[in-house]
Motif scaffolding. Structure first.
Motif, PDB file in Angstrom:
ATOM      1  N   ASP A  68       0.853  -1.184   0.000  1.00 24.92           N
ATOM      2  CA  ASP A  68       0.000   0.000   0.000  1.00 24.92           C
ATOM      3  C   ASP A  68       0.892   1.238   0.000  1.00 24.92           C
ATOM      4  O   ASP A  68       1.898   1.288   0.722  1.00 24.92           O
ATOM      5  N   ALA A  69       0.516   2.226  -0.801  1.00 27.85           N
ATOM      6  CA  ALA A  69       1.323   3.445  -0.895  1.00 27.85           C
ATOM      7  C   ALA A  69       0.446   4.669  -0.738  1.00 27.85           C
ATOM      8  O   ALA A  69      -0.709   4.683  -1.167  1.00 27.85           O
ATOM      9  N   VAL A  70       1.001   5.697  -0.114  1.00 29.46           N
ATOM     10  CA  VAL A  70       0.365   7.004  -0.024  1.00 29.46           C
ATOM     11  C   VAL A  70       1.319   8.014  -0.640  1.00 29.46           C
ATOM     12  O   VAL A  70       2.506   8.051  -0.295  1.00 29.46           O
ATOM     13  N   VAL A  71       0.803   8.818  -1.564  1.00 31.57           N
ATOM     14  CA  VAL A  71       1.620   9.812  -2.269  1.00 31.57           C
ATOM     15  C   VAL A  71       1.273  11.199  -1.742  1.00 31.57           C
ATOM     16  O   VAL A  71       0.091  11.557  -1.656  1.00 31.57           O
ATOM     17  N   LEU A  72       2.310  11.965  -1.406  1.00 35.68           N
ATOM     18  CA  LEU A  72       2.125  13.315  -0.885  1.00 35.68           C
ATOM     19  C   LEU A  72       2.646  14.322  -1.896  1.00 35.68           C
ATOM     20  O   LEU A  72       3.766  14.184  -2.403  1.00 35.68           O
ATOM     21  N   ILE A  73       1.858  15.347  -2.169  1.00 38.32           N
ATOM     22  CA  ILE A  73       2.195  16.345  -3.171  1.00 38.32           C
ATOM     23  C   ILE A  73       2.441  17.720  -2.547  1.00 38.32           C
ATOM     24  O   ILE A  73       3.354  18.434  -2.929  1.00 38.32           O
ATOM     25  N   ALA A  74       1.637  18.092  -1.565  1.00 37.23           N
ATOM     26  CA  ALA A  74       1.713  19.429  -0.975  1.00 37.23           C
ATOM     27  C   ALA A  74       2.966  19.555  -0.109  1.00 37.23           C
ATOM     28  O   ALA A  74       3.208  18.713   0.757  1.00 37.23           O
ATOM     29  N   PRO A  75       3.781  20.605  -0.297  1.00 38.82           N
ATOM     30  CA  PRO A  75       5.026  20.756   0.471  1.00 38.82           C
ATOM     31  C   PRO A  75       4.814  20.784   1.981  1.00 38.82           C
ATOM     32  O   PRO A  75       5.559  20.149   2.727  1.00 38.82           O
ATOM     33  N   ASP A  76       3.812  21.525   2.452  1.00 41.92           N
ATOM     34  CA  ASP A  76       3.560  21.598   3.895  1.00 41.92           C
ATOM     35  C   ASP A  76       3.202  20.229   4.455  1.00 41.92           C
ATOM     36  O   ASP A  76       3.615  19.873   5.568  1.00 41.92           O
ATOM     37  N   LEU A  77       2.435  19.478   3.691  1.00 36.50           N
ATOM     38  CA  LEU A  77       2.030  18.144   4.131  1.00 36.50           C
ATOM     39  C   LEU A  77       3.234  17.207   4.171  1.00 36.50           C
ATOM     40  O   LEU A  77       3.367  16.378   5.079  1.00 36.50           O
ATOM     41  N   ILE A  78       4.118  17.341   3.196  1.00 35.65           N
ATOM     42  CA  ILE A  78       5.338  16.523   3.180  1.00 35.65           C
ATOM     43  C   ILE A  78       6.185  16.830   4.409  1.00 35.65           C
ATOM     44  O   ILE A  78       6.636  15.914   5.114  1.00 35.65           O
ATOM     45  N   ARG A  79       6.386  18.104   4.693  1.00 29.59           N
ATOM     46  CA  ARG A  79       7.206  18.483   5.853  1.00 29.59           C
ATOM     47  C   ARG A  79       6.575  18.000   7.150  1.00 29.59           C
ATOM     48  O   ARG A  79       7.262  17.467   8.033  1.00 29.59           O
ATOM     49  N   ASP A  80       5.279  18.193   7.291  1.00 27.21           N
ATOM     50  CA  ASP A  80       4.595  17.800   8.518  1.00 27.21           C
ATOM     51  C   ASP A  80       4.636  16.290   8.726  1.00 27.21           C
ATOM     52  O   ASP A  80       4.812  15.808   9.847  1.00 27.21           O
ATOM     53  N   THR A  81       4.495  15.547   7.636  1.00 29.70           N
ATOM     54  CA  THR A  81       4.446  14.085   7.736  1.00 29.70           C
ATOM     55  C   THR A  81       5.822  13.490   8.023  1.00 29.70           C
ATOM     56  O   THR A  81       5.973  12.616   8.880  1.00 29.70           O
ATOM     57  N   LEU A  82       6.844  13.969   7.328  1.00 28.33           N
ATOM     58  CA  LEU A  82       8.162  13.351   7.442  1.00 28.33           C
ATOM     59  C   LEU A  82       8.919  13.743   8.709  1.00 28.33           C
ATOM     60  O   LEU A  82       9.951  13.142   9.014  1.00 28.33           O
ATOM     61  N   LYS A  83       8.416  14.719   9.447  1.00 28.61           N
ATOM     62  CA  LYS A  83       9.065  15.064  10.713  1.00 28.61           C
ATOM     63  C   LYS A  83       8.550  14.200  11.863  1.00 28.61           C
ATOM     64  O   LYS A  83       9.083  14.263  12.976  1.00 28.61           O
ATOM     65  N   ARG A  84       7.552  13.370  11.587  1.00 29.22           N
ATOM     66  CA  ARG A  84       6.954  12.546  12.631  1.00 29.22           C
ATOM     67  C   ARG A  84       7.724  11.246  12.826  1.00 29.22           C
ATOM     68  O   ARG A  84       8.196  10.632  11.874  1.00 29.22           O
ATOM     69  N   GLU A  85       7.832  10.836  14.069  1.00 27.19           N
ATOM     70  CA  GLU A  85       8.543   9.602  14.397  1.00 27.19           C
ATOM     71  C   GLU A  85       7.879   8.394  13.748  1.00 27.19           C
ATOM     72  O   GLU A  85       8.550   7.428  13.369  1.00 27.19           O
ATOM     73  N   GLU A  86       6.570   8.449  13.582  1.00 28.75           N
ATOM     74  CA  GLU A  86       5.832   7.306  13.024  1.00 28.75           C
ATOM     75  C   GLU A  86       6.140   7.059  11.555  1.00 28.75           C
ATOM     76  O   GLU A  86       5.771   6.014  11.009  1.00 28.75           O
ATOM     77  N   THR A  87       6.787   8.001  10.892  1.00 29.18           N
ATOM     78  CA  THR A  87       7.072   7.836   9.460  1.00 29.18           C
ATOM     79  C   THR A  87       8.563   7.634   9.195  1.00 29.18           C
ATOM     80  O   THR A  87       9.024   7.835   8.071  1.00 29.18           O
ATOM     81  N   THR A  88       9.325   7.219  10.195  1.00 38.46           N
ATOM     82  CA  THR A  88      10.772   7.056  10.022  1.00 38.46           C
ATOM     83  C   THR A  88      11.160   5.653   9.564  1.00 38.46           C
ATOM     84  O   THR A  88      12.346   5.345   9.470  1.00 38.46           O
ATOM     85  N   GLY A  89      10.170   4.803   9.283  1.00 43.22           N
ATOM     86  CA  GLY A  89      10.487   3.451   8.828  1.00 43.22           C
ATOM     87  C   GLY A  89      10.783   3.409   7.338  1.00 43.22           C
ATOM     88  O   GLY A  89      10.795   4.430   6.649  1.00 43.22           O
TER      89      GLY A  89
END
Length: 499
Positions: A68-89
């Motif tokens: 399963d994949a989720v694609v992120l396009i919006a810059p703010d959403l990318i920054r907010d998502t990738l700074k989270r510990e839950e997305t470091t895998g």
């Protein structure tokens, strides 16, 4: 009978898909087993994913084979998502888990990744990868050794031929810089081992990109075409690690001998390898539990990751930058005029703040041809929510940097090489928040400052000494070849030395 069975299976699949998607981001339907993979352009996958965003919005989901994949396009959403510990895998891909086994730093996750990233960042800073401080000058000197060697190589080659592809010269010089930083050694140009390692890196980058489907459908590795690629990658990994073992053993012997050996005066003891071995010794002496993160298997993969990522990204960016500036004479001349008006001699790192157009040229090449257009996919380590949508554990998260860097609402005339994108009204360098050449968040490139140093020094001194023109560049296809990185087509440059 078969028709009825087929209809039942299709309806069952559709119903299961609809139920599974409840609360998840919107996105296209795919085929059973294959998902949306057959509909993704294998040459320009970033364009397929960008076009889907126009239909489904800045966050959407799709099934890619078994992942399963989720694609992120919006810059703010990318920054907010990738700074989270839950997305470091890392997503459960065949390359990261099946071939690399979760070792190194690119494919690692959890405590292993945190430990190795912290150590690697610390070691690079100690070697001079900082914005300020005395060690920065030491690292600059190491970089300039290669820059000066490249300039001499270009002069010699220009005397022999009218035009030539600078890629082999660049690859050797940049590769040896990373050899110095990672392993503490350098190779002669015609060294057989070095030529093999260069070939393996070039082909490996291509093959990993071509074998994308195997990442999502591991059973495809048994097909003849995929089997050859996977065997090449596995054999190359084994041979590379054998070479690394020899280098590691020599460094261990030097350390155990107190560094008294002088048989190889060209070696640097200030490198990733020596730091890793010293840290391993400290952990052994203190019987620390983190010793488990310093195995020989981990060391081999870490060395390969830091070397490969360091060479491939800077090498590719410099090639694009050379090509774009050679094709844009006005930009090239403006760059030279800026340096002539601001400098008394060759540019160095202390001059960079007075050279906004140089910084803008580098940034524009990084934007226009995002070296890793799909970003480096992350993996959700637990169930999370993104923009209010449910995202399950082990979902692959794709920060689509290509789409961000080519968005006409963010960049006027995004298809054109225009350094003005990075200059404010007063002509000073200004990088907007939606510029993410090194990605963002907790797993952003740990060598970003080193890459900037390399790109600025090579570009500044190259155009200080030479005027560049593309030989037969009118019909050149600037789309690029998408593997792990987006590489330029082969091209030949006319180097005219300035007097």
């Amino acid at each position: 009978m078969y028709l009825i069975l087929g209809i039942v299976l299709i309806l069952t699949y559709v119903l299961w898909t609809l139920l599974d998607r409840r609360g998840k981001p919107p996105g296209p339907f795919g085929l059973p087993i294959l998902g949306y993979l057959p509909f993704i352009d294998s040459i320009k996958p970033y364009e397929t994913l960008t076009n889907l965003a126009k239909r489904y919005g800045p966050v959407y989901s799709l099934r890619m084979g078994q992942v399963d994949a989720v694609v992120l396009i919006a810059p703010d959403l990318i920054r907010d998502t990738l700074k989270r510990e839950e997305t470091t895998g890392r997503a459960p891909l065949f390359i990261t888990h099946g071939i690399m086994g979760g070792h190194g730093i690119i494919c690692a996750e959890g405590n292993l990744w945190r430990d190795q990233r912290r150590l690697s960042t610390e070691w690079l800073r100690t070697m001079g990868m900082t914005k300020f401080g005395p060690t920065r000058a030491t690292l600059e000197a190491r970089i300039l050794i290669g820059v000066n060697e490249l300039l001499e190589d270009l002069r010699r080659e220009s005397e022999k031929v009218f035009a030539f592809d600078p890629a082999p010269l660049l690859h050797h010089i940049l590769g040896n810089l990373m050899n110095d930083i990672v392993f503490g050694l350098q190779y002669e140009r015609d060294d057989a081992t070095w030529r093999y390692l260069q070939h393996l890196q070039e082909e490996g980058v291509k093959h990993i990109g071509v074998s994308m489907a195997v990442n999502f459908l591991p059973f495809l590795r048994h097909l003849p075409s995929s089997k050859r690629i996977i065997e090449f990658l596995l054999n190359g990994k084994a041979k590379t690690h054998k070479i690394y073992d020899s280098i590691i053993e020599k460094q261990r012997s030097r350390m155990e001998g107190g560094g008294s050996e002088v048989s190889d005066p060209g070696r640097h003891d200030d490198c990733i390898l020596s730091n890793f071995l010293q840290e391993t010794r400290r952990r052994e002496t203190g019987a620390r539990p983190e010793l488990a993160f310093c195995s020989d298997v981990q060391l081999r993969h870490l060395l390969a990751d830091l070397f490969g990522a360091g060479v491939d990204t800077t090498f590719t960016t410099l090639r694009w930058l050379i090509l774009f500036l050679a094709l844009n004479k006005d930009a090239q001349e403006r760059l030279r005029q800026e340096m002539a008006s601001q400098l008394r001699g060759e540019p160095c790192l202390n001059d960079v703040d007075s050279l906004p157009y140089l910084k803008a040229c580098v940034a524009e090449a990084q934007r226009l041809r995002t070296v890793v257009p799909l970003g480096i996919p992350h993996g959700a380590v637990s169930d999370i929510k993104i923009a209010g949508y449910k995202v399950s554990k082990n979902t692959m998260i794709i920060p689509l940097l290509w789409s961000v860097h080519m968005d006409p609402s963010l960049w006027p005339n995004p298809d054109r090489f225009d350094p003005e994108h990075f200059l404010d009204e007063s002509g000073q360098y200004s990088a907007p928040a939606h510029f993410m050449p090194f990605q963002t968040g907790k797993r952003m490139c740990l060598g970003d400052e080193l890459a900037r140093m390399i790109l600025l020094l090579y570009t500044g001194r190259l155009f200080w000494h030479f005027e560049l023109d593309v030989f037969n560049g009118e019909g050149l296809d600037l789309t690029g070849v998408c593997g792990i990185t987006l590489t330029p087509p082969p091209f030949e440059i006319i180097f005219k030395e300035r007097v």
